[in-house]
Scaffold this active site. Structure first.
Site, short mmCIF file in Angstrom:
data_model
loop_
_atom_site.label_atom_id
_atom_site.label_comp_id
_atom_site.label_asym_id
_atom_site.label_seq_id
_atom_site.Cartn_x
_atom_site.Cartn_y
_atom_site.Cartn_z
N LEU A 1 0.82 -1.21 0.00
CA LEU A 1 0.00 0.00 0.00
C LEU A 1 0.86 1.27 0.00
CD1 LEU A 1 -2.86 1.25 0.28
CD2 LEU A 1 -2.58 1.11 2.75
N GLU B 1 1.45 1.39 10.98
CA GLU B 1 -0.01 1.20 10.97
C GLU B 1 -0.75 2.51 11.27
OE1 GLU B 1 -1.65 -1.57 10.06
OE2 GLU B 1 0.21 -2.69 9.76
N GLU C 1 3.66 4.19 -0.30
CA GLU C 1 4.54 4.60 -1.40
C GLU C 1 5.54 5.63 -0.90
OE1 GLU C 1 2.60 5.54 -5.03
OE2 GLU C 1 1.41 3.70 -4.99
#
Lengths: 388, 109
Positions: free
Chosen positions: A130, A368, A132
């Site tokens: 996910l 997270e 970048e």
């Protein structure tokens, strides 16, 4: 929420606690202090034990062969599983199995045959792609990896950063922008085979986690079949967001487990260690550290269990999960820091696990979703539409 | 971005060994033709860090003549990275390294 644990929950917790103390901790005495893997023969032997305990594949739904365990009990188990040196990022070294990529439970039958079932059998590994280089906290806007339709295929170009396990994976979930002008409604999730000629693991990213590395991935004209879209075109963000929300509960639980273990070690140590003719335990400064630790641990535990309880009942739990992640990661860092202080020089040596926990716990405030994003999520829930 | 490859200068083992200290880190041993024959790391269980790890490894690698090393607290990830870089370039591990469970890297340089 019922604050009393059931008899079954107490039995399960006792069983996992015994497993950690009798099977995992003794092995760690001979491992490098930063190790995150067991020898393969130990791994195999312990997996047989967790299977015999009926606790293998904890995150696999019962219909796919996992044990029938509710999320509150699962959270309590996660707290126990983290109570050893590698426990924060390698709880019990994976001997309780994993769910692979839970998003695949929503895959098509053909995708399940090709990716989900082999993963559950331990034959394939996946990664979650996910974040970048342009940012990880706001994935909906940061995603610049593009997928362009070409007949029955898509051509993907771009890169990902901070991706765990991609170098050893057989496939991965890659989120790419399929509609440039649609924000979070323009992201699609693709299942990507790592033997695709356009897939490259360019480098390792070294972090405070000295046994585990993240990777940087590049995609160069990577051709992916339309059949490898997970879910629907432009509906990928919901898949990512669901995962991010759910992940916050076990993430918090791991921090609490380590904090409990650190506090337990401190409580053993301070009555024995003498300074200036009296045990450390008699010093008010030490007592207050222990008290603050206990408060930090209890607050984190109850907030995390509340989030798990709401999720378990099918209620909205976005705010509670963000709160659990925020409180437990910050409290865990404070507890480990105080325990290091009580142990003095020993606290910073690699002989004891505090220095590893201290480094790894610092990452938890960022991984997270950093603390600031959790506060943002909570604020949005409190203020409602005015902030959306 | 730091260079992925270990680019410290080669020194002969005879010259280097007396001066290596006990830090954590990674190292490479090469033969007389400067071909890498072993990649190792000195972890926290090593009694004298790089010093004892290099001594042990060089005693085992009969053809080792040259040494280069890098001091790092990320010794485990750096060790795996060096092995993966070598494997990406040569298709196998150095002759004196045991088999390892490794990932795949395809570095651009």
């Amino acid at each position: 929420m019922n604050l009393e644990l059931t008899q079954e929950q107490n039995l399960i917790i006792a069983m996992v606690r015994r497993f950690v103390r009798e099977e995992i901790v003794p092995l760690e005495l001979n491992l490098d202090p930063d190790a995150d893997e067991l020898a393969s023969e130990d791994q195999a032997r312990l997996i047989e034990k967790t299977k015999a305990m009926g606790l293998y594949g904890l995150d696999i739904p019962p219909e796919y062969g996992g044990p029938e365990i509710d999320l509150v009990t699962r959270t309590l188990i996660a707290v126990e599983m983290a109570q050893h040196r590698a426990g924060l990022y390698a709880p019990c070294y994976g001997t309780f199995g994993g769910a692979g990529l839970a998003q695949l439970f929503e895959a098509t039958d053909a995708q399940k045959e090709r990716y989900l079932y082999p993963t559950l059998r331990g034959e394939k590994r996946g990664f979650f792609g996910l974040s970048e280089p342009s940012g990880g906290s706001d994935p909906a806007r940061a995603i610049q990896t593009k997928a362009v339709r070409d007949g029955n295929d898509w051509i993907i170009n771009g890169s990902k950063l901070w991706i765990s396990g991609a170098d050893r994976a057989d496939f991965g979930l890659v989120f790419a922008r399929t509609s440039p002008d649609k924000g979070r409604g323009g992201v699609t999730c693709f299942i990507v085979d790592t033997d695709n000629p356009g897939f490259h693991v360019r480098r390792i990213v070294h972090t405070l986690r000295s046994a585990h590395y993240a990777t940087e991935l590049h995609f160069e004209d990577m051709r992916i079949s339309n059949d490898n879209i997970l879910g629907e075109v432009n509906k990928g963000f919901a898949i990512a967001n669901d995962r991010l929300t759910r992940q916050r509960i076990p993430y918090a639980a791991g921090c609490i487990g380590v904090a409990i273990k650190a506090q337990e070690m401190a409580l053993d140590y301070v009555p024995q260690r003498e300074t200036f003719g009296a045990p450390l335990a008699t010093r008010q400064s030490i007592q207050w550290m222990l008290v603050d630790n206990d408060i930090d641990i209890k607050q984190s535990l109850w907030i995390t269990l509340e989030a798990a309880s709401k999720a378990s009942q099918g209620l909205g739990f976005r705010k509670e999960a963000a709160m659990a992640k925020l409180v437990a990661t910050e409290a865990g860092g404070r507890v480990v820091d105080r325990c290091m202080q009580m142990f003095g020089g020993l606290g910073v040596a690699k002989d004891l696990p505090f220095e590893r926990w201290y480094r790894e716990m610092r990452i938890r405030r960022i991984g997270e979703g950093p603390s600031e994003v959790q506060r943002h999520v909570i604020a949005r829930e409190l203020l409602g539409a005015s902030l959306r | 971005m730091a260079n992925l490859h270990l680019d410290k200068p080669w020194r002969t083992l005879v010259d280097a060994l007396p001066n290596i200290r006990g830090q954590l880190g990674v190292f490479q041993l090469a033969n007389a033709k400067f071909e890498i024959i072993f990649i190792g790391c000195a972890g926290a269980r090593e009694p004298f860090g790089l010093k004892s790890a290099v001594e042990t490894a060089s005693a085992r690698c009969n053809t080792a003549v040259h040494l280069r090393y890098e001091i790092t607290s990320s010794y485990l990830t750096r060790y795996r990275e060096l092995l993966m870089l070598y494997q990406a370039k040569h298709g196998n591990l150095p002759q004196d390294n045991p088999t390892e469970r490794l990932g795949r890297l395809s570095p651009s340089s």
